[in-house]
Design an enzyme around this catalytic site. Structure first.
Site, PDB file in Angstrom:
ATOM      1  N   VAL A  38       0.825  -1.202   0.000  1.00  0.00           N
ATOM      2  CA  VAL A  38       0.000   0.000   0.000  1.00  0.00           C
ATOM      3  C   VAL A  38       0.866   1.261   0.000  1.00  0.00           C
ATOM      4  O   VAL A  38       0.529   2.248  -0.666  1.00  0.00           O
ATOM      5  CB  VAL A  38      -0.998  -0.032   1.180  1.00  0.00           C
ATOM      6  CG1 VAL A  38      -0.302   0.032   2.524  1.00  0.00           C
ATOM      7  CG2 VAL A  38      -2.056   1.048   1.051  1.00  0.00           C
ATOM      8  N   CYS A  80       4.772   6.811  11.281  1.00  0.00           N
ATOM      9  CA  CYS A  80       3.639   7.554  10.720  1.00  0.00           C
ATOM     10  C   CYS A  80       2.970   8.491  11.728  1.00  0.00           C
ATOM     11  O   CYS A  80       2.340   9.476  11.328  1.00  0.00           O
ATOM     12  CB  CYS A  80       2.610   6.579  10.166  1.00  0.00           C
ATOM     13  SG  CYS A  80       2.214   5.228  11.293  1.00  0.00           S
ATOM     14  N   HIS A 108      -4.500   8.567  10.372  1.00  0.00           N
ATOM     15  CA  HIS A 108      -4.291   8.502  11.815  1.00  0.00           C
ATOM     16  C   HIS A 108      -4.718   9.821  12.460  1.00  0.00           C
ATOM     17  O   HIS A 108      -4.609  10.891  11.848  1.00  0.00           O
ATOM     18  CB  HIS A 108      -2.813   8.282  12.146  1.00  0.00           C
ATOM     19  CG  HIS A 108      -2.290   6.929  11.774  1.00  0.00           C
ATOM     20  ND1 HIS A 108      -3.081   5.904  11.329  1.00  0.00           N
ATOM     21  CD2 HIS A 108      -1.012   6.438  11.806  1.00  0.00           C
ATOM     22  CE1 HIS A 108      -2.315   4.839  11.096  1.00  0.00           C
ATOM     23  NE2 HIS A 108      -1.072   5.138  11.386  1.00  0.00           N
ATOM     24  N   ASN A 116      -1.919   8.684   6.907  1.00  0.00           N
ATOM     25  CA  ASN A 116      -0.705   7.974   7.309  1.00  0.00           C
ATOM     26  C   ASN A 116       0.045   7.355   6.141  1.00  0.00           C
ATOM     27  O   ASN A 116       1.261   7.134   6.227  1.00  0.00           O
ATOM     28  CB  ASN A 116      -1.033   6.885   8.338  1.00  0.00           C
ATOM     29  CG  ASN A 116      -2.154   5.966   7.892  1.00  0.00           C
ATOM     30  OD1 ASN A 116      -3.309   6.384   7.818  1.00  0.00           O
ATOM     31  ND2 ASN A 116      -1.842   4.712   7.606  1.00  0.00           N
TER      32      ASN A 116
END
Length: 352
Positions: A20, A137, A252, A325
């Site tokens: 990803v 992150c 996030h 993130n």
């Protein structure tokens, strides 16, 4: 198009290209027009041979075991800490500048840990290790808002609680959350998948990310402390965190308490944060406004809201942070490191 014939443009490799973050790196290279003269997409043997598109051109994914890093000037690694631990030194030994998005080298004294908006000055020369580390992150958005506070008022203490999305565990994390959610909606008593998240994440919050340490904190919580200290060059920064996984697909969030070294004026604090590059303050004009993971806004910005100075402690204030993130917390930071390197002639003598 970003594929060019200029011999000064770098040859780029993306390790973990099918993941990803690898996919997001490709998107950002296209969106930001990062010039390259060769592109190599690299992954494990099980993904070798797959085709991915970059700038409308098909590229076959190459097997990491067979890839010659002598063919790359810059390599982005985002295939997990074990892969980076084994293969990043191999790439660096070939003269490749590695931008690593794992925990493998972040605390290595010869490897700069970089958030370009905060400490790009540490990239004045090529690192001794040949590696630039990308922070965690949740650390990246946090240090971006802490630095101006430290410069203006000083910081006595930071307490952060994170609300971290399923995409932090990649494609499989997203799939597990969606599958678990669908199962739970059909049958509340169903046994939910729990390979990536234990206990299951669907309709749940899990106050434990990464492995538990002897201190009682998790590795994710320790990362936020150690990395913030290194990036801000504050070796004794008093920062503590609780990191929580929540059933959100992507982006996030963080609730952050800061106790400054002097009384803080809210209006001045809002102005300070709003002036930062790629930061959006949602409650600058309307104190009731705030960002959420679902509808924060620009995916490349750190979004800030709920700015509250404590009426009982004028040195203390709260912030609510939201950021993508996969972009702000990973791929975008890595791309901005590469842009800085190329802008400042970092590859001089390194591009072959």
């Amino acid at each position: 198009m970003t594929l060019v014939t200029d011999p000064a443009a770098p040859r780029i490799a993306i390790v973990g290209a099918t993941g990803v973050v690898g996919n997001t790196l490709i998107e950002l290279i296209e969106e930001r027009g990062l010039h390259y003269r060769e592109m190599h997409l690299v992954a494990s043997a099980r993904s070798a041979g797959r085709e991915l598109m970059v700038d409308g051109r098909p590229y076959a994914v190459q097997d990491l075991e067979d890839f010659d890093f002598g063919r790359a000037d810059i390599a982005f690694f985002s295939a997990g800490t074990p892969v980076s631990t084994e293969w990043v030194p191999v790439a660096a030994a070939k003269g490749t500048l590695v931008i690593d998005n794992t925990n493998a080298f972040r605390m290595d004294p010869d490897t700069p840990l970089v958030v370009p908006q905060v400490n790009a000055h540490v990239l004045e020369r090529r690192p001794l290790s040949g590696i630039v580390a990308n922070p965690n992150c949740s650390t990246i958005p946090l240090v971006r808002v802490l630095q101006p506070v430290e410069h203006r008022w000083g910081i006595r203490q930071v307490v952060a609680s994170t609300y971290q999305a399923a995409s932090g565990q990649g494609h499989h994390g997203i799939e597990e959350l969606l599958e678990g959610t669908e199962l739970a909606l059909r049958d509340p008593d169903a046994e939910l998948p729990a390979e990536r998240f234990k206990p299951p994440l669907a309709f749940n919050v899990v106050p434990s990310i990464d492995r538990l340490l002897d201190t009682g904190f998790t590795l994710e919580e320790q990362k936020m402390l150690q990395e913030s200290r290194k990036i801000l060059d504050r070796p004794h920064l008093d920062l503590t965190a609780t990191c929580v996984r929540v059933p959100v697909v992507n982006s996030h969030s963080e609730a952050v308490w800061v106790e400054a070294g002097a009384p803080v004026d809210r209006k001045e604090l809002v102005g300070l944060l709003a002036a930062l590059p790629e930061v959006t303050v949602h409650d600058a004009e309307n104190p009731a406004a705030f960002p959420t993971p679902l509808r924060a806004g620009h995916p490349d910005h750190v979004h800030v809201g709920r700015i509250r100075v404590s009426p009982d402690n004028p040195r203390g204030f709260w912030l609510w942070l939201v950021s993508d993130n996969l972009r702000v917390g990973a791929a975008l930071n890595a791309i901005q490191v590469a842009e800085h390197v190329l802008r400042h002639g970092f590859m001089a003598g390194g591009t072959r």
